[in-house]
Write a protein that holds these residues in place. Structure first.
Motif, PDB file in Angstrom:
ATOM      1  N   LYS A 191       0.988  -1.355  -0.265  1.00 29.25           N
ATOM      2  CA  LYS A 191      -0.155   0.002   0.296  1.00 29.25           C
ATOM      3  C   LYS A 191       1.049   1.043   0.159  1.00 29.25           C
ATOM      4  CE  LYS A 191      -0.236   0.059   4.994  1.00 29.25           C
ATOM      5  NZ  LYS A 191       0.363   1.057   5.610  1.00 29.25           N
ATOM      6  N   ASP A 192       1.646   1.619   0.095  1.00 31.19           N
ATOM      7  CA  ASP A 192       3.060   2.251   0.238  1.00 31.19           C
ATOM      8  C   ASP A 192       3.865   2.780  -0.954  1.00 31.19           C
ATOM      9  OD1 ASP A 192       2.783   3.038   2.732  1.00 31.19           O
ATOM     10  OD2 ASP A 192       4.401   1.550   3.277  1.00 31.19           O
ATOM     11  N   TYR A 193       3.168   1.683  -1.600  1.00 27.59           N
ATOM     12  CA  TYR A 193       3.561   2.567  -2.730  1.00 27.59           C
ATOM     13  C   TYR A 193       2.699   2.147  -4.104  1.00 27.59           C
ATOM     14  CZ  TYR A 193       7.983   0.376  -1.686  1.00 27.59           C
ATOM     15  OH  TYR A 193       8.841  -0.079  -0.845  1.00 27.59           O
ATOM     16  N   ILE A 194       1.393   1.986  -3.417  1.00 27.94           N
ATOM     17  CA  ILE A 194       0.052   2.287  -4.433  1.00 27.94           C
ATOM     18  C   ILE A 194      -0.224   4.181  -4.910  1.00 27.94           C
ATOM     19  CG2 ILE A 194      -2.272   2.496  -4.407  1.00 27.94           C
ATOM     20  CD1 ILE A 194      -1.976  -0.776  -3.342  1.00 27.94           C
ATOM     21  N   GLY A 195      -0.267   3.670  -5.710  1.00 29.96           N
ATOM     22  CA  GLY A 195      -0.621   5.822  -6.691  1.00 29.96           C
ATOM     23  C   GLY A 195      -0.287   6.207  -7.430  1.00 29.96           C
ATOM     24  N   ILE A 196      -0.384   6.876  -8.319  1.00 26.92           N
ATOM     25  CA  ILE A 196      -0.399   7.539  -9.313  1.00 26.92           C
ATOM     26  C   ILE A 196       1.138   8.874  -9.894  1.00 26.92           C
ATOM     27  CG2 ILE A 196      -0.998   9.101 -11.213  1.00 26.92           C
ATOM     28  CD1 ILE A 196      -3.618   8.107 -10.291  1.00 26.92           C
ATOM     29  N   TYR A 197       1.721   8.333 -10.205  1.00 22.75           N
ATOM     30  CA  TYR A 197       2.899   9.458 -10.505  1.00 22.75           C
ATOM     31  C   TYR A 197       3.206   9.541 -12.218  1.00 22.75           C
ATOM     32  CZ  TYR A 197       4.591   6.346  -6.578  1.00 22.75           C
ATOM     33  OH  TYR A 197       4.715   5.490  -5.552  1.00 22.75           O
ATOM     34  N   ARG A 198       3.874  11.154 -12.152  1.00 23.57           N
ATOM     35  CA  ARG A 198       3.185  11.402 -13.172  1.00 23.57           C
ATOM     36  C   ARG A 198       4.903  11.952 -13.901  1.00 23.57           C
ATOM     37  NH1 ARG A 198       1.134  12.954 -17.464  1.00 23.57           N
ATOM     38  NH2 ARG A 198       2.006  14.494 -18.839  1.00 23.57           N
ATOM     39  N   ASN A 217       6.950  13.193 -17.773  1.00 28.17           N
ATOM     40  CA  ASN A 217       6.500  13.932 -18.730  1.00 28.17           C
ATOM     41  C   ASN A 217       6.586  13.357 -19.994  1.00 28.17           C
ATOM     42  OD1 ASN A 217       6.287  16.575 -17.606  1.00 28.17           O
ATOM     43  ND2 ASN A 217       8.819  17.369 -18.063  1.00 28.17           N
ATOM     44  N   TRP A 218       7.609  11.799 -20.068  1.00 24.80           N
ATOM     45  CA  TRP A 218       7.369  10.933 -21.190  1.00 24.80           C
ATOM     46  C   TRP A 218       6.681   9.732 -21.571  1.00 24.80           C
ATOM     47  CZ3 TRP A 218       9.428   6.113 -22.608  1.00 24.80           C
ATOM     48  CH2 TRP A 218       9.272   5.896 -23.823  1.00 24.80           C
ATOM     49  N   PHE A 219       6.117   9.614 -19.724  1.00 24.88           N
ATOM     50  CA  PHE A 219       4.928   8.274 -19.468  1.00 24.88           C
ATOM     51  C   PHE A 219       4.002   9.267 -19.135  1.00 24.88           C
ATOM     52  CE2 PHE A 219       9.309   5.890 -19.047  1.00 24.88           C
ATOM     53  CZ  PHE A 219       8.562   4.678 -19.573  1.00 24.88           C
ATOM     54  N   GLY A 220       4.072   9.842 -19.386  1.00 25.48           N
ATOM     55  CA  GLY A 220       2.529  10.433 -18.664  1.00 25.48           C
ATOM     56  C   GLY A 220       1.729   9.876 -17.125  1.00 25.48           C
ATOM     57  N   ASN A 221       1.172   9.784 -16.738  1.00 25.78           N
ATOM     58  CA  ASN A 221       0.809   9.160 -15.251  1.00 25.78           C
ATOM     59  C   ASN A 221       1.132   7.575 -15.445  1.00 25.78           C
ATOM     60  OD1 ASN A 221      -0.552  11.309 -14.856  1.00 25.78           O
ATOM     61  ND2 ASN A 221      -2.659  11.144 -14.894  1.00 25.78           N
ATOM     62  N   VAL A 222       1.828   7.366 -14.817  1.00 25.98           N
ATOM     63  CA  VAL A 222       2.346   5.902 -14.209  1.00 25.98           C
ATOM     64  C   VAL A 222       1.545   5.823 -13.038  1.00 25.98           C
ATOM     65  CG1 VAL A 222       4.224   5.262 -13.697  1.00 25.98           C
ATOM     66  CG2 VAL A 222       4.378   6.747 -15.578  1.00 25.98           C
ATOM     67  N   GLU A 223       0.529   4.748 -12.919  1.00 29.58           N
ATOM     68  CA  GLU A 223      -0.070   4.299 -11.824  1.00 29.58           C
ATOM     69  C   GLU A 223       0.413   3.277 -11.278  1.00 29.58           C
ATOM     70  OE1 GLU A 223      -5.026   3.002 -10.933  1.00 29.58           O
ATOM     71  OE2 GLU A 223      -4.608   3.460 -13.018  1.00 29.58           O
ATOM     72  N   VAL A 224       0.612   2.701  -9.944  1.00 29.25           N
ATOM     73  CA  VAL A 224       0.667   1.426  -9.235  1.00 29.25           C
ATOM     74  C   VAL A 224       0.195   1.318  -8.793  1.00 29.25           C
ATOM     75  CG1 VAL A 224       2.296   0.543  -7.463  1.00 29.25           C
ATOM     76  CG2 VAL A 224       3.467   2.546  -8.755  1.00 29.25           C
ATOM     77  N   PHE A 225      -0.711  -0.492  -8.952  1.00 27.07           N
ATOM     78  CA  PHE A 225      -2.140  -0.793  -8.228  1.00 27.07           C
ATOM     79  C   PHE A 225      -1.662  -1.844  -8.357  1.00 27.07           C
ATOM     80  CE2 PHE A 225      -2.434  -1.354 -12.728  1.00 27.07           C
ATOM     81  CZ  PHE A 225      -2.489  -2.221 -12.913  1.00 27.07           C
ATOM     82  N   ILE A 226      -2.857  -2.407  -7.290  1.00 27.57           N
ATOM     83  CA  ILE A 226      -3.197  -4.269  -7.422  1.00 27.57           C
ATOM     84  C   ILE A 226      -3.652  -4.323  -8.082  1.00 27.57           C
ATOM     85  CG2 ILE A 226      -4.273  -5.594  -5.129  1.00 27.57           C
ATOM     86  CD1 ILE A 226      -1.384  -4.645  -4.204  1.00 27.57           C
ATOM     87  N   ASN A 227      -2.999  -5.527  -8.628  1.00 24.36           N
ATOM     88  CA  ASN A 227      -4.397  -6.372  -9.733  1.00 24.36           C
ATOM     89  C   ASN A 227      -4.134  -7.497  -9.320  1.00 24.36           C
ATOM     90  OD1 ASN A 227      -4.972  -7.754 -12.119  1.00 24.36           O
ATOM     91  ND2 ASN A 227      -3.823  -6.956 -12.869  1.00 24.36           N
ATOM     92  N   LEU A 253       0.726  -6.875  -7.257  1.00 24.82           N
ATOM     93  CA  LEU A 253       1.686  -5.109  -7.970  1.00 24.82           C
ATOM     94  C   LEU A 253       1.845  -5.370  -8.414  1.00 24.82           C
ATOM     95  CD1 LEU A 253       1.656  -2.520  -6.021  1.00 24.82           C
ATOM     96  CD2 LEU A 253       3.873  -2.601  -5.632  1.00 24.82           C
ATOM     97  N   TRP A 254       1.043  -4.053  -9.627  1.00 27.84           N
ATOM     98  CA  TRP A 254       1.483  -3.269 -11.186  1.00 27.84           C
ATOM     99  C   TRP A 254       1.147  -2.049 -11.181  1.00 27.84           C
ATOM    100  CZ3 TRP A 254      -0.171  -6.403 -15.996  1.00 27.84           C
ATOM    101  CH2 TRP A 254      -0.331  -7.885 -15.308  1.00 27.84           C
ATOM    102  N   ILE A 255       2.044  -1.697 -13.182  1.00 33.86           N
ATOM    103  CA  ILE A 255       1.996  -1.010 -13.150  1.00 33.86           C
ATOM    104  C   ILE A 255       1.806  -0.965 -14.395  1.00 33.86           C
ATOM    105  CG2 ILE A 255       4.258  -0.873 -13.956  1.00 33.86           C
ATOM    106  CD1 ILE A 255       5.860   1.401 -12.878  1.00 33.86           C
ATOM    107  N   GLY A 302       8.641   6.030   5.297  1.00 33.68           N
ATOM    108  CA  GLY A 302       8.657   4.502   4.277  1.00 33.68           C
ATOM    109  C   GLY A 302       7.333   4.775   2.826  1.00 33.68           C
ATOM    110  N   LYS A 303       6.704   5.795   2.759  1.00 38.30           N
ATOM    111  CA  LYS A 303       5.498   5.902   1.706  1.00 38.30           C
ATOM    112  C   LYS A 303       6.755   6.610  -0.048  1.00 38.30           C
ATOM    113  CE  LYS A 303       1.591   6.958   0.036  1.00 38.30           C
ATOM    114  NZ  LYS A 303       0.740   5.817  -0.918  1.00 38.30           N
ATOM    115  N   ALA A 304       6.165   5.447  -0.662  1.00 36.48           N
ATOM    116  CA  ALA A 304       6.714   6.247  -2.318  1.00 36.48           C
ATOM    117  C   ALA A 304       6.460   7.540  -2.612  1.00 36.48           C
ATOM    118  CB  ALA A 304       6.747   4.954  -3.325  1.00 36.48           C
TER     119      ALA A 304
END
Length: 117
Positions: free
Chosen positions: A25-32, A34-44, A48-50, A93-95
Motif C-alpha cells: 500500500k506504500d507504493y500504490i499511487g499515480i506518479y506523473r 513528462n514522457w510516460f504520462g501518468n504512471v499508476e502503481v496498483f493492486i491487480n 502489485l502492477w504498474i 516509508g511511503k513512496a
C-alpha cells in the motif's frame, strides 16, 4: 539466444527473496512523468502492477527485488525491456517518486527508462 547472465541473476534473486515485509500500500499511487504520462502503481488481484496511461504496452507485474527496488515484467514481452522501478521513500516509508532503468545491460536505449522521474 537466452537471457544475459545478469538478467538471469535478477530473476533468480526475485524468486528467492522473501517479500513478506513489504507494505504494498506504500507504493500504490499515480506518479506523473513528462514522457510516460501518468504512471499508476496498483493492486491487480493480489499482485502489485504498474502501467503507463499514455503507453499501454508499459503494463506489467512488479516483483520485489531488494530495498526499495522492484523488477517489472511487462505483460507485452515482445519488447524485451523488463525494467527496475526504484522508489524514493519519505521518512515514513511511503513512496514519493519512481526512477527506472532496464534490467538487461543490452536493453535498447530507445526505451529511455533513465528519463522517467
Amino acid at each position: 539466444m537466452g537471457l544475459p547472465l545478469f538478467t538471469k541473476a535478477v530473476w533468480k534473486t526475485v524468486k528467492n527473496t522473501n517479500n513478506s515485509h513489504i507494505k504494498v500500500k506504500d507504493y500504490i499511487g499515480i506518479y506523473r512523468d513528462n514522457w510516460f504520462g501518468n504512471v499508476e502503481v496498483f493492486i491487480n488481484g493480489d499482485k502489485l502492477w504498474i502501467k503507463s496511461h499514455k503507453l499501454p504496452k508499459f503494463n506489467g507485474e512488479m516483483y520485489f527485488y531488494n530495498s526499495n527496488t522492484f523488477a517489472i515484467k511487462w505483460k507485452y514481452q515482445d519488447m524485451n525491456a523488463n525494467a527496475f522501478a526504484m522508489f524514493s521513500l519519505d521518512e515514513k516509508g511511503k513512496a514519493q517518486s519512481i526512477k527506472m532503468k532496464g534490467i538487461s545491460p543490452s536493453i535498447n536505449f530507445s526505451f529511455h527508462f533513465q528519463y522517467l522521474d
